[in-house]
Every structure is written in structure tokens, then in C-alpha cells.
Scaffold this active site. Structure first.
Site, mmCIF file in Angstrom:
data_model
loop_
_atom_site.group_PDB
_atom_site.id
_atom_site.type_symbol
_atom_site.label_atom_id
_atom_site.label_comp_id
_atom_site.label_asym_id
_atom_site.label_seq_id
_atom_site.Cartn_x
_atom_site.Cartn_y
_atom_site.Cartn_z
ATOM 1 N N GLU A 283 -6.697 4.690 7.948
ATOM 2 C CA GLU A 283 -6.489 6.118 7.654
ATOM 3 C C GLU A 283 -7.731 6.717 7.011
ATOM 4 O OE1 GLU A 283 -2.822 5.551 5.541
ATOM 5 O OE2 GLU A 283 -1.859 5.009 7.435
ATOM 6 N N ASN B 97 0.857 -1.184 0.000
ATOM 7 C CA ASN B 97 0.000 0.000 0.000
ATOM 8 C C ASN B 97 0.895 1.237 0.000
ATOM 9 O OD1 ASN B 97 -1.778 2.077 0.486
ATOM 10 N ND2 ASN B 97 -2.385 1.397 2.536
ATOM 11 N N GLU C 27 -5.082 -4.800 10.596
ATOM 12 C CA GLU C 27 -4.062 -3.764 10.780
ATOM 13 C C GLU C 27 -4.337 -3.018 12.088
ATOM 14 O OE1 GLU C 27 -2.112 -2.564 6.816
ATOM 15 O OE2 GLU C 27 -3.868 -1.315 7.074
ATOM 16 N N LYS D 97 0.080 4.269 -0.214
ATOM 17 C CA LYS D 97 -0.564 5.460 0.378
ATOM 18 C C LYS D 97 -0.348 6.662 -0.568
ATOM 19 C CE LYS D 97 -0.100 3.255 4.813
ATOM 20 N NZ LYS D 97 -0.009 3.353 6.253
ATOM 21 N N HIS E 81 -9.410 1.195 4.990
ATOM 22 C CA HIS E 81 -8.124 1.357 5.684
ATOM 23 C C HIS E 81 -8.327 2.299 6.875
ATOM 24 C CE1 HIS E 81 -4.011 2.557 6.534
ATOM 25 N NE2 HIS E 81 -3.643 1.452 5.902
ATOM 26 N N GLY F 236 2.759 2.522 10.753
ATOM 27 C CA GLY F 236 3.691 3.644 10.601
ATOM 28 C C GLY F 236 4.427 4.016 11.877
ATOM 29 N N SER G 43 3.756 -1.908 10.254
ATOM 30 C CA SER G 43 5.216 -1.931 10.437
ATOM 31 C C SER G 43 5.858 -3.245 10.003
ATOM 32 C CB SER G 43 5.581 -1.603 11.896
ATOM 33 O OG SER G 43 5.154 -0.286 12.212
HETATM 34 P P1 13P Z 1 3.270 0.597 7.599
HETATM 35 O O1 13P Z 1 3.786 -0.695 7.025
HETATM 36 O O2 13P Z 1 3.983 1.811 7.073
HETATM 37 O O3 13P Z 1 3.202 0.540 9.095
HETATM 38 O O4 13P Z 1 1.754 0.752 7.089
HETATM 39 C C1 13P Z 1 0.873 -0.312 7.217
HETATM 40 C C2 13P Z 1 -0.356 -0.006 6.459
HETATM 41 O O5 13P Z 1 -1.130 0.849 6.836
HETATM 42 C C3 13P Z 1 -0.597 -0.757 5.213
HETATM 43 O O6 13P Z 1 -1.893 -0.560 4.745
#
Ligand code: 13P
Length: 260
Positions: free
Chosen positions: A103, A10, A173, A12, A101, A179, A219
Site C-alpha cells: 500500500e 498490521n 504479500e 493499517k 508494504h 484485503g 487474507s
Molecule cells: P489482509 O489480511 O486484510 O488481506 O491484509 C494483509 C496485509 O496487507 C498485511 O500487511
């Protein structure tokens, strides 16, 4: 039931079109080594920003890397300024779409009911949804992880048939691991993955539960992927930051346990 692992990147809101072409070219080159590992049977997919999808599709043509979007609108077209629909994603070369997601839930007010409408719309046009669930730190610390995940599953998967579920992937997740560099332990992730599979078995069917792929995200890096992916209920990874680097992502892909 053997499940084909899926390693999904992903991206983002990162990378412009030239950068997308470059990263896709690097990944495409590395993909030549994946079958050579003998028995590696993972699917690999990347999820660039919507504006870069067509360029990614062109760069990946003929390579074993699937393409997906990070979100979609549930309507096929219409007066929804700024949105992108499922049929549009198909013509951009997508096979999959990430929905719900954290976010999007946190910054764009997405709800379980809205995610459910998108999941049904994605399936109707032939896109495979990756439905994301996961608890916040506060929810985990107050012992509500299973309750939160159950609510997200019940809402997000409402009205989906057992046949629909063949085309659905779940991503667990935990919000506190995204992150932050704080990866869930194999025990923490494995526990929730087994809870999700158990819930699908009860709410839908044991067959759907044994077939559905449940990815872990939060992560995931080259140096922790192997341990996570060794858990029999962790069917792959949804990778954020580490998917922006061809070497890291390649190493994560090569962490998938080989079939003996
Ligand atoms: P990270 O791997 O940067 O922690 O992000 C995970 C994520 O949100 C994947 O959709």
C-alpha cells in the site's frame, strides 16, 4: 535451523487511541493462554497507527506482545513534515517496523531504493524491519512473480550484511491477495517463500537464508492460517483485517504448529 514463528498484526489506518487500548487489553488477556498451550513458541507483534503506539506500549507492558510501526522515515530528525523517525519509534516502545508494504508502494510512491534506505536506518537504531515484497495480479498472470520479488529483494536488501539479516524479517504479500479474501494457496505461497530463501542463500549466505523468517500476508484468517502455517517455509503471518479482532487474531496465533 529452527525459526521462531512470528504472527504480526498490521492494523493499517484503523482504530483511534481508546479503541487501541481496548484491543490491546483484550489481546493481553488472551496472551495468558498462549504458553499454556505447551510448546507454542511464536512471537506475536502488533503494528497500530503511529499516533496510537505509545498507548499500545502502555497497555501491553509486561505482556508477551511486541510492538511495531507501519512505516518510518530514514532520517533521525529534521524538516520532513508529517514524518516519524526510527529513534522516535523506539521511544514510543517499538521493537519492529514494517517497510515497503504494497500500500505504501502503490499509494505513496515508495521505491525499492527508498525502502533500502529505511531498512538500513531501522537497523542502525536497533529496530527490526519487516521488508514486504509481492507481485500484482498482472505480474503473476504474466509469469513474472519471481522476477518482481527478486527485484524487490535485491533493491530492498542492498548493502545489508549477513549480521544485519539476523534482525530482518521478509513478508511475502501478493498484492492480489491483500484485503480481497483471495488467499494464496499453500503451494503458491510456499513456492515464493522457497524462491525467496533460495535467493537469499545465493545473494547473501546459506546460513542467513536458513535463519531468516519469511511471513505470508494476504487474507490470512483464523480458518486458513493452520494450513498455511503448516508449510515448513512459511514462518508466520502478516495479518491485516483479521488482526483487528481479538478472537480472530488469537485463533490465528493458536494455529501455529506446536513443537512436539
Ligand atoms: P489482509 O489480511 O486484510 O488481506 O491484509 C494483509 C496485509 O496487507 C498485511 O500487511
Amino acid at each position: 535451523m529452527t525459526r521462531t514463528p512470528l504472527i504480526a498484526g498490521n492494523w493499517k489506518m484503523n482504530g483511534d487511541i481508546p479503541w487501541t487500548r481496548e484491543l490491546c487489553t483484550h489481546l493481553a488477556k488472551r496472551s495468558a493462554n498462549w504458553p499454556a498451550l505447551g510448546g507454542l513458541r511464536a512471537e506475536v507483534a502488533i503494528f497500530p497507527p503511529a499516533v496510537s503506539l505509545a498507548a499500545a506500549a502502555a497497555a501491553l507492558q509486561g505482556f508477551p506482545i511486541l510492538l511495531g510501526a507501519q512505516n518510518m522515515h530514514e532520517a533521525p530528525s529534521g524538516a520532513f513534515t508529517g514524518e516519524v523517525s526510527g529513534p522516535m519509534l523506539l521511544t514510543a516502545g517499538c521493537q519492529m517496523v514494517i517497510l515497503g508494504h504494497s500500500e505504501r508502494r502503490q499509494f505513496f510512491g515508495e521505491t525499492d531504493a527508498g525502502i533500502n534506505r529505511k531498512a538500513l536506518a531501522a537497523l542502525a537504531v536497533g529496530l527490526k524491519p519487516i521488508v514486504c515484497v509481492g507481485e500484482s495480479l498482472d505480474e503473476r498472470e504474466s509469469g513474472r512473480t519471481h522476477e518482481v520479488v527478486e527485484r524487490q529483494l535485491a533493491g530492498g536488501l542492498k548493502g545489508l550484511t549477513v549480521a544485519d539479516l539476523k534482525h530482518v524479517v521478509i513478508a511475502y504479500e501478493p498484492v492480489w491477495a491483500i484485503g480481497t479474501g483471495k488467499v494464496a494457496t499453500v503451494q503458491q505461497a510456499g513456492d515464493v517463500h522457497r524462491f525467496i530463501r533460495g535467493w537469499i542463500s545465493k545473494a547473501h549466505s546459506p546460513e542467513a537464508a536458513s535463519r531468516i523468517r519469511i511471513l505470508y500476508g494476504g487474507s490470512v484468517k483464523a480458518d486458513n492460517a493452520k494450513e498455511l502455517l503448516a508449510d515448513p517455509d512459511i514462518d508466520g503471518a502478516l495479518v491485516g483485517g483479521a488482526s483487528l479482532d481479538a478472537d480472530q487474531f488469537d485463533r490465528i496465533i493458536r494455529s501455529v504448529p506446536l513443537v512436539s
